[in-house]
Design a protein around this motif. Structure first.
Motif, PDB file in Angstrom:
ATOM      1  N   SER A   7       0.617  -1.398   0.083  1.00 47.27           N
ATOM      2  CA  SER A   7       0.231  -0.171  -0.208  1.00 47.27           C
ATOM      3  C   SER A   7       0.838   1.237   0.013  1.00 47.27           C
ATOM      4  CB  SER A   7      -0.802   0.184   1.134  1.00 47.27           C
ATOM      5  OG  SER A   7      -0.329   0.184   2.413  1.00 47.27           O
ATOM      6  N   THR A   8       0.358   2.281  -0.765  1.00 49.36           N
ATOM      7  CA  THR A   8       0.995   3.691  -0.705  1.00 49.36           C
ATOM      8  C   THR A   8      -0.211   4.647  -0.731  1.00 49.36           C
ATOM      9  OG1 THR A   8       1.129   3.669  -3.129  1.00 49.36           O
ATOM     10  CG2 THR A   8       3.011   2.848  -2.128  1.00 49.36           C
ATOM     11  N   THR A  59      -6.158   5.074  -0.522  1.00 51.11           N
ATOM     12  CA  THR A  59      -4.941   4.247  -0.452  1.00 51.11           C
ATOM     13  C   THR A  59      -4.640   3.590  -1.795  1.00 51.11           C
ATOM     14  OG1 THR A  59      -5.316   3.931   1.962  1.00 51.11           O
ATOM     15  CG2 THR A  59      -3.853   2.251   0.849  1.00 51.11           C
TER      16      THR A  59
END
Length: 472
Positions: free
Chosen positions: A184-185, A192
């Motif tokens: 996830s970023t 997200t």
């Protein structure tokens, strides 16, 4: 007595120094040696891996390569392969369907106690080089280890990611599919970005979505009862596919954008994901030189065997793909592919020309493939590149490549063979007579025409003399 004791002690020190010195020297040599192949190395070079006692054992390499099903050690020739190149190379045989596994996993060539020459996924019929020794020279093969491998086919899994929107009674939830590693970023507006990669032993089908942007679920419900929350922004994902057209030197990129909008569910009073829609954008650009070299073949012209006089040559013409620039005027590597052993390779050749056929000689004593001189007489042999006489695959490589089968010129007393019945080396220079393996040369036509005219002249003169004699 004291002098004798000191003398004996000194002698012991000298003897110890003589034992230790070679060990220190050898250790320093191994430590200081660099992984550099000698310039005159025979065979295809592998990766130089430092030697130690463990690397002498097959168990070490089987543990190092998980796909290896069995490993074997040999100091000579076996069903698996043989030592070639005058003891400086190892050549593997074709992989037998009856063996365990389905391919050669790794070849380890041992020579000296400094390096192992390691070749992963080696090819049959290729002569691989032994490693250098402590003095920097290519060492003779002491023994070699080969491991058979079993190709592992990964399980196909499709990454999935879904979520539920929050309600007045419950928070939203995220559901991620199995067999996937997720990273996830942070995205925009509190969203997200989740990116999927295959888990070990898994693989994704081509063209599947691998990235999702998930909004901040906690903010999607702004009120309850009859109050309708604000519609979230639609979700978008992109994928692209590139195709190459060598004829026009064009790359076509198709970019697919998938959009999924939220729709209001009156029953649950929540926004839910609707049906996705897709659209394509097609763009074009010129191929790069690297893409041309990797995807576009050489353009062949006339490729055939030819005799100049009685000497066989390979005649060829090649054109580089449009847009590809060679790095020299002699960029071509020509390989006569030996189906049962070491290939015949000639490097640094021009794009067109004639190459002396393997095993042939244009100077006295002249030679032909499949023949040798014994006591001044030509005799047939299975050696001297006899395998090229029955039709041979010839591969031309720059970065693009092209392969074709070429027939050896039809053997006769005038072309591509020694004198009929063996005979002795010719000592006179014959006028060049070109004969190809696939047609008739204009020189032959001219020579045949000259012979025909000469025959007509002889017949005419004889007829005239008979008539003149009858008149008298």
């Amino acid at each position: 007595m004291r002098k004798r004791t000191l003398k004996a002690f000194a002698g012991a020190l000298v003897a110890a120094a003589l034992v230790v010195a070679p060990l220190v020297t050898a250790g320093a040599s191994a430590e200081d040696a660099s992984a550099v192949w000698p310039a005159d190395t025979v065979g295809v070079k592998g990766e130089l891996v430092p030697w130690n006692e463990d690397t002498n054992h097959t168990d070490y390499w089987k543990q190092k390569y998980p796909d290896a099903v069995s490993c074997y050690s040999s100091d000579g020739d076996t069903d698996h392969g043989r030592i070639t190149g005058g003891g400086k190379t190892v050549t593997l045989n074709e992989y037998s369907p009856s063996w365990p596994g389905d391919h050669w996993e790794v070849l380890v060539i041992k020579a000296g106690n400094l390096w192992n020459s390691v070749i992963e996924n080696p090819d049959a019929g290729v002569a691989y080089a032994s490693p250098p020794n402590n003095s920097g020279q290519q060492a003779s093969v002491s023994h070699w280890i080969v491991c058979k491998g079993k190709t592992t086919v990964p399980e196909l899994v499709t990454p999935t990611l879904t979520w539920t929107l929050p309600t007045c009674e419950a928070a939203g939830e995220l559901f991620q599919g199995d067999g996937v590693k997720w990273v996830s970023t942070p995205g925009e507006n509190g969203s997200t970005i989740w990116t999927a990669t295959p888990a070990p032993g898994k693989a994704f089908p081509a063209g599947v979505t691998t990235q999702w942007t998930v909004p901040d679920l906690s903010k999607l419900v702004q009120g309850c009862g009859s109050n309708e929350p604000e519609q979230p922004d639609p979700l978008e994902s992109e994928s692209s596919k590139t195709t190459f057209d060598c004829a026009t030197t064009t790359a076509t990129i198709t970019t697919t954008t998938t959009t999924t909008a939220y729709v209001w569910n009156a029953e649950t009073k929540t926004w839910v994901l609707g049906e996705p829609t897709s659209s394509d954008v097609v763009t074009e650009r010129p191929l790069t030189e690297a893409e041309i070299g990797a995807n576009c073949p050489l353009v062949p012209g006339d490729i055939d065997s030819v005799c100049v006089g009685d000497v066989p040559y390979l005649g060829y013409e090649l054109t580089l793909p449009e847009g590809f620039v060679a790095d020299s005027e002699t960029p071509v590597t020509i390989t006569f592919v030996n189906p049962d052993g070491e290939d015949y390779v000639v490097e640094n050749q021009p794009l067109s020309g004639e190459l002396l056929w393997p095993g042939a000689s244009a100077t006295a004593p002249k030679m032909w493939p499949g023949w040798e001189l014994v006591n001044g007489e030509y005799v047939e042999t299975d050696g001297n590149y006899a395998w090229t006489r029955a039709g041979v695959t010839v591969r031309f490589e720059v970065n693009p490549s092209y392969s074709t089968e070429v027939q050896y010129p039809e053997a006769s007393a005038e072309c591509a063979n020694p004198p009929i019945g063996g005979g002795t080396p010719a000592s006179t220079d014959a006028e060049a007579l070109a004969v190809t393996g696939g047609g008739v040369s204009p020189v032959i036509v001219a020579a045949g025409g000259a012979a025909l005219l000469a025959g007509i002249a002889v017949v005419a003169i004889a007829a005239y003399r008979r008539r003149h004699a009858s008149v008298q």
